[in-house]
Design a protein around this motif. Structure first.
Motif, PDB file in Angstrom:
ATOM      1  N   THR A  82      -0.173   8.343   4.223  1.00  0.00           N
ATOM      2  CA  THR A  82      -0.436   7.425   5.332  1.00  0.00           C
ATOM      3  C   THR A  82       0.806   6.607   5.643  1.00  0.00           C
ATOM      4  OG1 THR A  82      -2.697   7.280   4.534  1.00  0.00           O
ATOM      5  CG2 THR A  82      -1.986   5.639   6.141  1.00  0.00           C
ATOM      6  N   PHE A  83       1.470   6.163   4.557  1.00  0.00           N
ATOM      7  CA  PHE A  83       2.656   5.336   4.746  1.00  0.00           C
ATOM      8  C   PHE A  83       3.720   6.092   5.533  1.00  0.00           C
ATOM      9  CE2 PHE A  83       5.999   2.523   4.220  1.00  0.00           C
ATOM     10  CZ  PHE A  83       7.063   3.084   3.537  1.00  0.00           C
ATOM     11  N   VAL A  84       3.924   7.337   5.166  1.00  0.00           N
ATOM     12  CA  VAL A  84       5.001   8.096   5.825  1.00  0.00           C
ATOM     13  C   VAL A  84       4.656   8.343   7.283  1.00  0.00           C
ATOM     14  CG1 VAL A  84       6.117  10.335   5.895  1.00  0.00           C
ATOM     15  CG2 VAL A  84       5.838   9.166   3.725  1.00  0.00           C
ATOM     16  N   THR A  85       3.432   8.814   7.549  1.00  0.00           N
ATOM     17  CA  THR A  85       3.088   9.114   8.950  1.00  0.00           C
ATOM     18  C   THR A  85       3.072   7.839   9.789  1.00  0.00           C
ATOM     19  OG1 THR A  85       0.753   8.969   8.377  1.00  0.00           O
ATOM     20  CG2 THR A  85       1.756  11.154   8.368  1.00  0.00           C
ATOM     21  N   PHE A 135       4.209  -3.241   2.514  1.00  0.00           N
ATOM     22  CA  PHE A 135       5.206  -3.803   1.609  1.00  0.00           C
ATOM     23  C   PHE A 135       4.686  -5.084   1.001  1.00  0.00           C
ATOM     24  CE2 PHE A 135       8.678  -0.990   2.399  1.00  0.00           C
ATOM     25  CZ  PHE A 135       8.443  -0.494   3.664  1.00  0.00           C
ATOM     26  N   GLY A 136       5.514  -5.756   0.297  1.00  0.00           N
ATOM     27  CA  GLY A 136       5.167  -7.053  -0.255  1.00  0.00           C
ATOM     28  C   GLY A 136       4.210  -6.942  -1.425  1.00  0.00           C
ATOM     29  N   LEU A 185       0.809  -1.213   0.000  1.00  0.00           N
ATOM     30  CA  LEU A 185       0.000   0.000   0.000  1.00  0.00           C
ATOM     31  C   LEU A 185       0.841   1.260   0.000  1.00  0.00           C
ATOM     32  CD1 LEU A 185      -2.862  -0.925   2.486  1.00  0.00           C
ATOM     33  CD2 LEU A 185      -3.011  -0.589   0.049  1.00  0.00           C
ATOM     34  N   ARG A 186       2.156   1.140   0.109  1.00  0.00           N
ATOM     35  CA  ARG A 186       2.926   2.370   0.246  1.00  0.00           C
ATOM     36  C   ARG A 186       2.885   3.207  -1.022  1.00  0.00           C
ATOM     37  NH1 ARG A 186       6.717  -1.440  -0.922  1.00  0.00           N
ATOM     38  NH2 ARG A 186       8.399  -0.876  -2.338  1.00  0.00           N
ATOM     39  N   LYS A 187       2.641   2.535  -2.147  1.00  0.00           N
ATOM     40  CA  LYS A 187       2.590   3.334  -3.366  1.00  0.00           C
ATOM     41  C   LYS A 187       1.254   4.049  -3.498  1.00  0.00           C
ATOM     42  CE  LYS A 187       5.273   0.003  -6.063  1.00  0.00           C
ATOM     43  NZ  LYS A 187       4.871  -1.163  -5.298  1.00  0.00           N
ATOM     44  N   PHE A 188       0.230   3.459  -2.933  1.00  0.00           N
ATOM     45  CA  PHE A 188      -1.097   4.008  -3.156  1.00  0.00           C
ATOM     46  C   PHE A 188      -1.501   4.996  -2.083  1.00  0.00           C
ATOM     47  CE2 PHE A 188      -2.209   1.276  -6.620  1.00  0.00           C
ATOM     48  CZ  PHE A 188      -1.386   0.193  -6.456  1.00  0.00           C
ATOM     49  N   HIS A 243     -10.007  -0.498  -4.319  1.00  0.00           N
ATOM     50  CA  HIS A 243      -9.181   0.519  -4.978  1.00  0.00           C
ATOM     51  C   HIS A 243      -8.608   1.421  -3.915  1.00  0.00           C
ATOM     52  CE1 HIS A 243     -11.016  -0.881  -8.635  1.00  0.00           C
ATOM     53  NE2 HIS A 243     -12.196  -0.669  -8.116  1.00  0.00           N
ATOM     54  N   PRO A 244      -7.473   1.105  -3.385  1.00  0.00           N
ATOM     55  CA  PRO A 244      -6.935   1.938  -2.295  1.00  0.00           C
ATOM     56  C   PRO A 244      -6.599   3.326  -2.790  1.00  0.00           C
ATOM     57  CG  PRO A 244      -5.356   0.289  -2.997  1.00  0.00           C
ATOM     58  CD  PRO A 244      -6.610  -0.017  -3.710  1.00  0.00           C
ATOM     59  N   HIS A 245      -6.950   4.297  -1.971  1.00  0.00           N
ATOM     60  CA  HIS A 245      -6.688   5.685  -2.326  1.00  0.00           C
ATOM     61  C   HIS A 245      -6.323   6.435  -1.070  1.00  0.00           C
ATOM     62  CE1 HIS A 245     -10.918   5.200  -1.285  1.00  0.00           C
ATOM     63  NE2 HIS A 245     -10.839   6.404  -0.748  1.00  0.00           N
ATOM     64  N   GLU A 246      -5.650   7.544  -1.294  1.00  0.00           N
ATOM     65  CA  GLU A 246      -5.279   8.340  -0.131  1.00  0.00           C
ATOM     66  C   GLU A 246      -6.520   9.017   0.439  1.00  0.00           C
ATOM     67  OE1 GLU A 246      -1.839   8.688   1.386  1.00  0.00           O
ATOM     68  OE2 GLU A 246      -3.603   8.907   2.658  1.00  0.00           O
ATOM     69  N   SER A 247      -6.464   9.323   1.729  1.00  0.00           N
ATOM     70  CA  SER A 247      -7.649   9.917   2.358  1.00  0.00           C
ATOM     71  C   SER A 247      -7.656  11.418   2.194  1.00  0.00           C
ATOM     72  CB  SER A 247      -7.650   9.576   3.847  1.00  0.00           C
ATOM     73  OG  SER A 247      -7.419   8.218   4.017  1.00  0.00           O
TER      74      SER A 247
END
Lengths: 641, 99, 265
Positions: free
Chosen positions: A389-392, A454-455, A382-385, A464-468
């Motif tokens: 969120t990934f960073v925080t 990851f992975g 999910l880090r690309k999508f 469809h994952p999206h940023e909030s």
């Protein structure tokens, strides 16, 4: 420790507004009903923010005063005045309370903002915000109360708010049951607090902090039974509210509530109330070493307990909940170490508030983008999508496992140090346990990160994952900043320790440390690295199965079942309790009701038989008259004989 | 002969009258048995008047007679009206006031 | 008035004879009164008892009361009883079977115990020690005459009771009138209305009454029932009283046979 010193030197009339603003918000939103649906959430957020502003104002004022005179109080009204029992409803704001006030209002306001977007599709959003405001008001009352009884009011209030918020979606019976479970476990703790208050009144004649502190100072016996009992009861209360062993089983189920609730209540604030209670009662615990030992034991058990459970949880929220349980174990451990540890407990509490709340909000953001899926086995890559969120979340992760220079490193490190410095074999055991806990924490938090971000993508169909939205991302960013910098801010120059010294460790001289801080830090970082490595080997090198594997070791099975905490509670408390209730019910029904109904039946049966005398025939009645007349004559004659 | 023998007769008549009230079913016969009891009481009063030597007993017996006459009048009127509505003079038929 | 009894102590021999003859008869009559089946017999036995009691009163120096007993009690009250018996049903005989279980036994028990108690009490106090000083007798009280003595008492000491009893009498008379009154829900049919009904009915003999009893019959005896067209006796043609007495004669000699039927035609 000099305890003749009153906690409050001055007074301030602003204190009541800290509580009144959110309470007002709750009242307006609840009483206003559907009419306030359109603007209720904005009002609630605004009032929460207003409370934060008042807190900042008080902080600025407090910084302007000298260390001895920082406490301020406000007398509201005389609450109970019966004989010798005089309770004032009053508020106290000192160095210890201001930390909590800012944490509660600050993190609370951020979570209010987050919830505006998170709950925007929910029809009951207004009610949610009302409950959130109510919680803020109750929690503030808890930390601002100037006596145990005032604290108790807030204590109960947050318990109620937790119940209302966990069971917010009570259309689902599972959620309602979870709320009930939380409330019942809390209740056991509340029982402990009531007993503690009673002991305080019986021993010292007062329940205010000043009164008990003064009374405790006058006690000659350093290991008095009253103080030990009071300390044990306060520990029970803290265990209930902070989900410590043995009252820890409700925290996992409490994740049934909406994620902002988990973030605010079950990560940052309510569960830390136990730590506040113990720290505030330092004048009791410092004079009852047995109680302190109990506190340490509870803390150690819980930190390991939570860590072990966290390794086997596939539900992201439950994993974070287990992590919370474990981290609070650290705080309780530190609080049990006496004046050496109080400041570190509070420091860890504050930093934990940042990174755990941030991680919960991140989890909520992930769930939001993944159609409310909570199973981490359906996440991945999910880090690309969801980059923000990934960073925080990642910053929070680094903080919690204790990587320098993030905040968690400072606070946790200091706790491990203080543990080792507790002296003798005890110190070694506690310190080693803390290190082990750090290693396991690193392991399972890394597992969470890998499985989520990851992975390979293991998503369900149609996801469809999206940023909030912005209102969700901004609070996460602010909390991430706190995760990064708060630790350093509070630790460098022993700033927090010195800040809190007049309240918790007045006149305490630190002994020379047994192990050098550098050695401890190295051990800690080594433990963390070990945990990360094991997690990497297990979850990066091998593919992550989408269904939880069944042929696992006995430890994993035990950890998946929460180390059998529910099974234990059920068989030891619930079933005997049910059996007792059933037998009491049986006794009541058969014996008591039977006796009462039996008497009634007796009378009924007797009258049924007796009324057959009323045959309706005149001749029968005249027979009775004649019989009566004969008896009368006989009686008169007998009287004359 | 002892004048008290009249009292024994009076007691006997009273008892017999009472038995008759309890045993008979015809309401008029029962009424007549009640009259018998009243007459037995009258006999006792008169005897006592004779034994005591003043006339009070006779005055009371006189009043008893008058009251008995009134009672018979009204009682028989009641029996007649019951008979008219129920066509039965048996006292066992008025048995509604029962359990 | 001469007294038949000695003035003091025991009675004289004539009164004793009177007593010992009449008293057993009275008791037998009373027992018979409660045992006979027909109500009229009970009434007659009661009348006999009352007259005997009147004789007792006269024997005990209460002549006024004795006469009143005969005139009022036996003459008026018992006759009233007999009138009502006729009204209510002279043939309504009680069956001897007792319907209430145990009533007779318990009644006998209670009655006998009451009797025993009374007689025992009387016996203890009167026979053993006797009357203290003996019976006083009414010679002195009747010195001015029995009626005068009664009147003196009645209008001096008992005048209040006397007035109340007179009010009672008036009330009783009123009560009897009220209880005996029968409301007529519809006004009494006049002769004209009866006649109109007869014609309206359309019976065979509108203008003329039915033939009087005995016109078509072969006898005019009261105790032989009339015959219905099919030859059976009509039950309503004989008075109920005669039927209750069992005095109805058979109709066989008067029934129609073939010859008389032919005759009739």
């Amino acid at each position: 420790m000099d305890s003749a010193h009153a906690l409050a030197a001055g007074s301030s009339s602003l204190l009541v507004w800290l509580i009144a603003l959110p309470a007002l918000g709750a009242a307006i939103l609840l009483l206003g009903g559907r009419r306030t649906d359109k603007w209720g959430h904005v009002l609630a957020t605004g009032l929460s923010g207003g409370s934060f502003v008042v807190g900042i104002v008080e902080l600025i004022r407090m910084l302007g005063r000298s260390g001895e005179n920082r406490g301020v109080s406000q007398h509201l009204f005389t609450w109970i005045s019966v004989g010798h029992f005089n309770i004032e409803a009053g508020l106290l704001l000192d160095q210890l309370s201001i930390c909590f006030v800012l944490l509660i209002t600050g993190v609370g306001t951020l979570i209010h903002i987050y919830s505006i977007t998170y709950m925007e599709h929910d029809l009951d959003r207004r009610r949610f915000f009302a409950y959130l405001n109510f919680f803020i008001a109750a929690m503030l009352l808890l930390v601002l109360g100037n006596s145990y009884l005032n604290l108790y009011v807030g204590w109960e209030g947050v318990g109620l708010a937790s119940y209302l918020l966990i069971g917010f979606w009570n259309q689902k019976p599972v959620y309602a049951t979870a709320a009930k479970k939380a409330f019942v476990a809390n209740r056991v703790g509340d029982f402990g607090l009531s007993i503690a208050i009673m002991i305080a009144f019986a021993t010292f004649g007062s329940v205010s902090f000043d009164g008990v502190a003064a009374g405790a100072g006058k006690l000659a016996n350093l290991n008095s039974g009253a103080l030990t009992a009071m300390g044990a009861m306060l520990l029970l209360a803290a265990a209930g509210k902070s989900a410590q062993f043995p009252l820890q089983s409700w925290l996992g189920d409490a994740m049934a509530g909406p994620t902002p609730v988990s973030a605010l209540i079950h990560a940052a604030t309510m569960v830390t109330a136990g730590v506040y209670l113990i720290t505030r009662s330092n004048f009791v615990f410092d004079r009852a070493p047995t109680a302190q030992l109990l506190v340490v034991i509870v803390g150690v058990i819980t930190l390991l307990f939570g860590a072990v459970i966290g390794t086997a949880k596939d539900d992201i929220k439950k994993a974070l909940a287990a992590s919370t349980m474990s981290q609070i174990g650290y705080m309780i451990l530190a609080a049990g170490l006496g004046p050496a540890g109080y400041a570190f407990a509070i420091m860890h509490l504050l930093t934990h508030g940042f990174f755990k709340a941030g991680m919960f909000l991140g989890a909520g953001s992930v769930m939001h983008g993944m159609n409310d899926e909570v199973d981490m086995r359906r996440y991945g890559a999910l880090r690309k999508f969801m980059p923000a969120t990934f960073v925080t979340f990642g910053l929070g992760y680094l903080a919690i496992i204790g990587v320098p220079p993030f905040s968690g490193f400072y606070s946790k490190d200091k706790i491990i140090e203080a543990a080792f410095n507790a002296g003798g074999a005890r110190g070694l055991i506690i310190g080693s346990a803390a290190l082990l806990g750090a290693a396991i924490t690193a392991f399972y938090m890394t597992r969470v990160m890998i499985m989520t971000f990851f992975g390979k993508a293991r998503w369900a169909e149609g996801t469809h994952p999206h940023e909030s939205g912005k209102l969700m991302v901004v609070p996460m960013v602010i909390l991430a900043i706190g995760s990064v910098g708060a630790g350093a801010l509070l630790s460098i120059g022993s700033s927090l320790k010195n800040w809190l010294e007049p309240v918790v460790s007045r006149g305490f001289v630190e002994p020379t440390p047994r192990l050098s801080p550098l050695l401890v830090s190295t051990l800690a970082i080594g433990a963390v690295a070990l945990g990360v490595l094991i997690a990497y080997l297990k979850y990066v090198r091998q593919p992550i199965p989408e269904l939880a594997p069944t042929d696992v070791s006995i430890f994993t099975r035990a950890a998946r079942r929460d180390l059998y905490q529910d099974a234990f509670n059920e068989s030891v408390f619930m079933r005997p309790g049910q059996y007792l209730t059933r037998s009491l019910g049986f006794l009541d029904r058969v014996f008591i009701d039977g006796a009462v109904n039996g008497i009634g039946a007796l009378f009924g049966g007797t009258s049924v038989r007796a009324r057959r005398l009323q045959t309706g025939y005149v001749r029968t009645y005249s027979l009775f008259i004649l019989g009566g007349a004969a008896i009368l004559v006989a009686a008169m004659l007998a009287a004359r004989l | 002969m002892n004048p008290a023998n009249y009292l024994f007769v009076s007691a006997l008549l009273f008892t017999i009258g009472a038995l008759g009230v309890l045993t008979r079913r015809n309401s008029i016969v029962i009424f007549m048995c009640v009259e018998l009891m009243l007459n037995a009481a009258n006999l006792a009063f008169v005897t006592f008047a004779r034994i005591q030597g003043n006339l009070d007993g006779q005055v009371i017996a006189f009043f008893t007679m008058v009251v008995a006459a009134c009672e018979v009048v009204v009682g028989l009127a009641i029996i007649v009206s019951i008979y008219r509505s129920r066509r039965s003079a048996s006292v066992d038929d008025v048995n509604l006031l029962k359990f | 008035m001469n007294t038949l009894a000695l003035s003091a102590g025991l009675t004289g021999a004539p009164e004793a004879v009177l007593f010992w003859i009449l008293a057993p008869l009275i008791v037998l009559a009373a027992i018979g009164m409660i045992l006979v089946k027909k109500a009229v017999h009970s009434a007659l036995l009661l009348a006999y008892i009352m007259i005997s009691l009147a004789i007792f009163y006269i024997a005990q120096d209460a002549p006024f009361l004795g006469v009143v007993q005969i005139v009022v009690y036996t003459g008026a009250v018992m006759m009233l009883f007999l009138f009502i018996l006729m009204l209510v049903g002279v043939d309504s005989a009680d069956s001897l079977v007792e319907t209430i279980r145990g009533q007779r036994v318990v009644a006998l028990l209670a009655g006998l115990s009451l009797g025993a108690l009374l007689i025992g009490a009387l016996g203890r106090s009167l026979l053993g020690a006797g009357i203290a000083g003996g019976a006083v007798g009414l010679d002195q009280a009747n010195s001015g005459g029995n009626v005068q003595g009664l009147a003196t008492l009645l209008f001096s000491r008992y005048v209040w009771a006397f007035e109340v009893v007179s009010a009672l009498l008036i009330t009783a008379a009123l009560g009897a009138m009220v209880l005996g009154h029968r409301e007529r829900p519809v006004p009494r049919r006049t002769q004209r209305q009866l006649s109109e009904d007869r014609f309206r009915e359309g019976s065979e003999l509108p203008g003329a009454p039915l033939p009087s009893p005995g016109v078509f019959s072969r006898h005019n005896a009261v105790d032989i029932p009339a015959l219905l067209p099919d030859g059976s006796p009509a039950p309503t043609s004989v008075s109920r009283v005669i039927k209750a007495r069992g005095d109805v004669l058979p109709t066989a000699p008067f029934e129609l046979n073939k010859e008389s039927q032919g005759e009739q035609k």
